[in-house]
Design an enzyme around this catalytic site. Structure first.
Site, short mmCIF file in Angstrom:
data_model
loop_
_atom_site.label_atom_id
_atom_site.label_comp_id
_atom_site.label_asym_id
_atom_site.label_seq_id
_atom_site.Cartn_x
_atom_site.Cartn_y
_atom_site.Cartn_z
N TYR B 271 40.94 -64.07 44.69
CA TYR B 271 39.62 -63.46 44.47
C TYR B 271 39.30 -62.41 45.53
O TYR B 271 38.50 -61.52 45.30
CB TYR B 271 38.54 -64.53 44.33
CG TYR B 271 38.53 -65.09 42.92
CD1 TYR B 271 37.88 -64.41 41.90
CD2 TYR B 271 39.23 -66.24 42.59
CE1 TYR B 271 37.90 -64.86 40.59
CE2 TYR B 271 39.26 -66.71 41.27
CZ TYR B 271 38.58 -66.01 40.28
OH TYR B 271 38.62 -66.45 38.99
N HIS B 426 35.81 -71.82 42.52
CA HIS B 426 37.23 -71.62 42.30
C HIS B 426 38.09 -72.33 43.35
O HIS B 426 39.31 -72.19 43.36
CB HIS B 426 37.57 -70.13 42.28
CG HIS B 426 37.02 -69.41 41.07
ND1 HIS B 426 37.41 -69.75 39.80
CD2 HIS B 426 36.13 -68.41 40.95
CE1 HIS B 426 36.76 -68.96 38.93
NE2 HIS B 426 35.97 -68.15 39.60
#
Lengths: 748, 748
Positions: B271, B426
């Protein structure tokens, strides 16, 4: 950069060789040759000639591939020369200490011999001499090797095969340095080891020497080359025609029988490349010593064909892994490096340079120099891979290994159909086995051999027990299995007696096709497979069409296995995954090694069943199969009943029908789309195949394919190779112009 | 080759910019700018400036990387221009038709805008204009997207995130072509779509715009850049400091909080590279418009550090796949291509060119041109990968992601220890998780995310259910699991409140080491892991030493999992393979997804248990673990309770002790030998580790390693970062000169 001194003890003069070429012929400055080595024998004159040597001496002065290879080799051998010589009493089996030392010794002598020729630095010749003097002391003391197990025993090694390989290398080393040796040393070495090994391999091992088998080829190559060097024409004759010189054994007979007319070797590509080495080595020595034999032209150039066929039998650099094959073995193997160099030396075909470039390995030989020079000049052209049926057997009519390629490039799509004979003890029981390759990877897979070569913990590095119990069995392959038994009941001797028949082979622009059949794999069951590779790039069509028919008078269970590499994505039917417990698929003949991971009774309301997976090459593959006879689909994965974790966990789909006398599996494998998680896009992950059907009309087989964008295609092929033929379909008349034709149907 | 016409409608003049650099400043030949776009605004002036454009126009005349990239882009866009414009009414969710069309439109406009700047060919500007006029018609008719599901709704797209990304690209396209547009068209486009989208993303979506989160960064980037182009300084202020301009939200606050001081992004590398894009894009626009803000110098160059850290967090081109990560994502991702170009534009560090060369992708921007020119000149130097503890959190003290590298090269051996904070939704539940990489491949593996991105058949291409039930759970990682439950009981909210503590970090020549601990992953259990990467090339030593201690006052079952990639070769203890039936390892928390393939009670007469596997990179890996507390070893493979075959069948060893309040797993992973079936040799397939033990002496931890050739090593480390320290061992006194020292013991 340290370059070498090229002035040395040879006095050279120009002569005209028997082939009319100018040759530089060496004579020796000082010594008289031993009794057993006549003065008129030139040295070296096996794979390398003195003429080659002169060119190599020049080549190493100029930068380029050859010089680089020479300097690398020299650096390696120079580091070895600082270490003590080691010629131990033979004790260990393959992979063991003394085995590896003796193997290493012949490689080192071979390289040192070459370096002596190129550099004329006596330290290299002295190394070979010193090692050989040790062997001359040791060899006369030896009897049978303590670990002898095979029918081809050795003395230095557990197998006579290794002993022959030792002599093939050693005689070349001796040939390279003999001019440097004193008469006394030559006598000691020749009488102490070279002659005894040659006699051991020939007179004392007649069963191997006369055998038409690759062990025999190594033996005849070794003895024949020794005959040339020691000037014993009798040995050469025996090598060529057998101990009794009748021609029932020997190298020429091996040449007649071990390769098919187009150069296919009975055991398959993996052993083909191994067998190639003594053939091309001895042939090159014959060519250099007795060019009048025209050995490379023998049997319509069968040796050149064998070299080329070895290269043809590869995909993306790796050999097709049929039968017992280590799957990572490919065209860069040293055997094929030698083969390609020798073939290029003879033919100057620039396509061979493409293979040589991929091999990326330069030989310090005359032919190696030619290849290196040509690559330095960038002369290579794309090697042309061919769609071809490689006929099996001495006459080429014992079935065939059929390679269908979408185009001639290295990474074309390829389907292979194994309609060969059994291939002796290393053969697998997969008559009509299918493999498929696309975008650089194997998609429908062959397990190859169950073996971790030389990894001691894995059954001493030998073939694993699971090679017999799984890898060789029919269910481990993409073929049809009746009643959960292997072809020929898994008995090699029976398999050796039979082979399939190639009924049709067609190589057209859009469709490459083979039909083959066999009625001896199972008693009372005829098997026939037609496989077509269809490639139409403009229409995004990449298909393998596969029609496998089993016909009997009595009911059977028929399984058609498709082993695949990839991650399962979806099916168009419901299946029951075995989520809480796994059990083996069966109990014997390889079935006991597969976990049954899911089962499905396909939906008979649907015309076709579809299974999609995603390969690591980023492409999706969908297998569509016509639903009939209550088709079942089983999902399986290798690894059951494998107490030592010897097997790879490869995956398969098994299509199954039960209690049928006859069943025809009609399938189409579509390659489609792209998964690109790195760039975050996915294209066409769904198959475009909407329907698939098969019909027979007027003696023509028809496969009708409907796509979900409305396109329809008809693939029509004759049952046998026949003349042009017409047939009616859907109210129209079509004419077959070739053995197979693809028609685009217009929408209604 | 068709080159472009560089004479066009701009009248340019030299001016001195506020940074004192000579700049070429454009004015427009014909028209007056619209009311909302003051004449003194230069166009383009976001990521590209007019000064950049002038250089690009010159660059495309000369052959090289930049020209090649330009010609490829031009060929692509020219083919698109022949197709009808398509601006459909929004209907589909992510991956669906209208979603993909609107995504494609902003990419095409962006590229066409760039091409207009370089070529000055009006067809490109007219394309952007035509598309934007369609959007200006459509956008005012829209309400909430019909597929809105998230807390960040959109109108053109189901997510406001996509809407922001759309505007980030579109405003750059508009900036590129605005000089070509009539006043009327400008008004239509600005009032019809650009302003409404900007207002939608800001005033009408305060919860996202003010959020300190990557969705907020995209929104502020889009609105701020639009503010520059439409000359609305108020929008820029709101983008920088939040809607209320207080600084509690907005881009500057995001810069303060989302990266740690050394540029580590809380959710992990996968990310991080995604979040990077709006940061570097907006920062570049700020730099070009308001250089006085010195945005790249902000927070001690945090943005440049973030770019560099993204590159550092990779191995052999791929990002470390911790947390939810698609494993094939790597440094060639477009976000990092942008980042590296911008960083090179600022720093001219030639190591960045090494990354750019591997990215093999040239941007048509001013910085892209600098990179292309530098690569054409071959200016790149090896990028220096570092052994580093990347502190997590805004202040850098919420734990760290620790990367231990054997050297600075791309293919060094690397161990990573995940002592980071949770990483939000996440994040995976693997506190102190270990990974290991060697010779280009992952050896001790992280599953990454369970997801087939955009593959519709696989749960619509979204995160699969097995991402929650397996991939995020602790047992899917190389960490310690107590009582078959995940860290923080698998609750993200709890995980977000805690993080490990890095107790020791040492980077010495031979040993790189980290110790970290956490006492909140399980109530009442303290976890502490020390991992050392030991690399001594001259002594053939490549080790990972791992000491994982669990300490409680009550008894627990402790599992330490090692997920590995490779084929199991052997163990030095007997195990019971489950050959006839497989059952899951457990029932919950990810355990239900592992098949138990073998179990062993290790031999307590042996000091260590050893497990060897062979990776596809050709190297052997042996895990040696000290035997105590009745250690059990379980063999497992993913894939149980996976009805749709969503999981990869990755393999693991689980070391287990039962009913222990305290247990310390002491392990050493040795990389050794080579398996080369292509060249038919195998070297050192057996481990050289003969014994392994651990002691604590005088506050120093000692690991004693004995090799089977007699060598002995002592690795000594302090419990905490302390001063030099002495300890006694085996009758001798040793002194620690650094936090960790390796001593070679002399044989007795």
């Amino acid at each position: 950069m340290k370059l070498i001194n090229v002035n040395h003890a040879f006095v050279v003069g120009l002569a005209l060789s028997s082939t009319g070429m100018a040759m530089i012929s060496p004579t020796y400055a000082g010594e008289i040759l031993s009794d057993s080595t006549k003065v008129q024998v030139e040295h070296p004159n096996l794979v390398n000639t003195f003429n080659d040597v002169v060119k190599m001496r020049e080549a190493v002065k100029k930068s380029g591939r050859f010089q680089a290879a020479f300097l690398a080799k020299q650096a390696h051998i120079d580091s070895v020369l600082t270490q003590p010589i080691n010629v131990p009493v033979p004790k260990d089996a393959g992979g063991g200490y003394t085995h590896e030392v003796h193997k290493n010794n012949y490689r080192l002598m071979f390289d040192a011999g070459t370096l002596f020729q190129i550099t004329q630095d006596p330290k290299y010749a002295n190394f070979v001499k010193s090692v050989l003097l040790e062997y001359a002391k040791l060899y006369p003391t030896l009897g049978a090797h303590p670990e002898v197990k095979s029918s081809n025993p050795g003395q230095l090694f557990w197998q006579g095969l290794n002993e022959a390989v030792w002599l093939v290398h050693t005689i070349q080393a001796y040939d390279a340095v003999v001019s440097h040796l004193s008469k006394a040393d030559r006598k000691t070495i020749e009488k102490g080891v070279l002659e005894p090994v040659a006699l051991f391999l020939s007179e004392q091992s007649p069963q191997t020497f006369n055998k038409v088998h690759n062990h025999g080829t190594w033996a005849t190559c070794a003895v024949g080359m020794t005959g040339y060097v020691l000037d014993k024409p009798e040995w050469v004759e025996k090598a060529l025609y057998g101990l009794d010189k009748s021609g029932t054994g020997g190298f020429m007979r091996q040449l007649d029988e071990l390769f098919s007319p187009n150069g296919y070797y009975n055991e398959g590509p993996y052993y083909q490349r191994y067998a190639l080495m003594p053939f091309v080595t001895f042939a090159k020595a014959i060519e250099n010593n007795q060019p009048e034999r025209k050995i490379f032209e023998y049997r319509d150039n069968v040796l050149l064909k064998a070299i080329n066929t070895t290269a043809q039998l590869s995909y993306n650099g790796l050999f097709f892994p049929i039968n017992d094959a280590i799957k990572s073995k490919g065209i860069d193997t040293i055997e094929l490096v030698n083969g390609i160099a020798i073939a290029y030396g003879i033919t100057s075909e620039t396509g061979l340079l493409d293979i040589a470039k991929q091999q990326n390995r330069v030989l310090l030989t005359g032919d190696g120099l030619k290849v290196a020079n040509a690559l330095d000049k960038g002369l290579q052209t794309d090697y042309q891979f061919k769609t071809q049926a490689f006929g099996d057997g001495a006459t080429g009519d014992n079935g065939a290994f059929v390679v269908l390629r979408s185009d001639s490039s290295k990474n074309a799509s390829v389907a292979t159909v194994k309609a060969t004979s059994q291939g002796l003890g290393h053969g697998h029981f997969d008559k009509l086995g299918l493999s498929y390759y696309d975008q650089g990877t194997e998609i429908l897979t062959d397990y190859g051999a169950a073996r971790f070569l030389n990894v001691v913990a894995k059954f001493g590095g030998r073939y694993l027990p699971e090679n017999d119990s799984y890898a060789q069995q029919s269910i481990a392959h993409n073929t049809l299995i009746a009643d959960e038994t292997s072809h020929f009941n898994g008995v090699t001797k029976v398999g050796n007696q039979h082979h399939p028949k190639v009924d049709l082979f067609a190589n057209t622009d859009q469709v490459k096709l083979v039909s083959a059949s066999i009625d001896t794999a199972y008693q009372g069951i005829q098997l026939a497979r037609t496989t077509a590779l269809v490639s139409i790039p403009d229409e995004n069509i990449d298909w393998v069409i596969d029609v496998f028919n089993a016909q009997s008078s009595t009911p059977h269970q028929y399984d058609l296995a498709f082993h695949y590499d990839g991650h399962f994505i979806e099916s168009n039917f419901k299946y029951q995954a075995h989520t809480e417990q796994l059990k083996p698929l069966g109990t014997a003949n390889g079935y006991q090694h597969l976990w049954l991971t899911a089962s499905a009774q396909t939906e008979q309301s649907q015309a076709i069943s579809q299974l999609t997976w995603l390969n690591d090459n980023g492409r999706f593959y969908t297998l569509s199969t016509v639903n009939d006879n209550n088709l079942n689909v089983l999902f399986a994965r290798a690894g059951a009943n494998d107490p030592n974790f010897n097997l790879r966990e490869d995956k398969a789909f098994v299509l199954r029908v039960k209690d049928q006398a006859q069943h025809q599996f009609v399938s189409l494998l579509e390659a489609h789309g792209e998964y690109n998680p790195a760039k975050e896009y996915t294209l066409k992950s769904k198959t475009s195949i909407q329907n698939l059907s098969f019909e027979r009309k007027d003696g023509v087989s028809l496969i009708i394919v409907e796509l979900n964008d409305g396109r329809q295609y008809l693939i029509a092929y004759q049952q046998q190779n026949k003349q042009a033929q017409t047939f009616d379909f859907d109210g129209k008349t079509y004419k077959l112009k070739e053995a197979v034709n693809l028609f685009t149907l217009t929408k209604k």
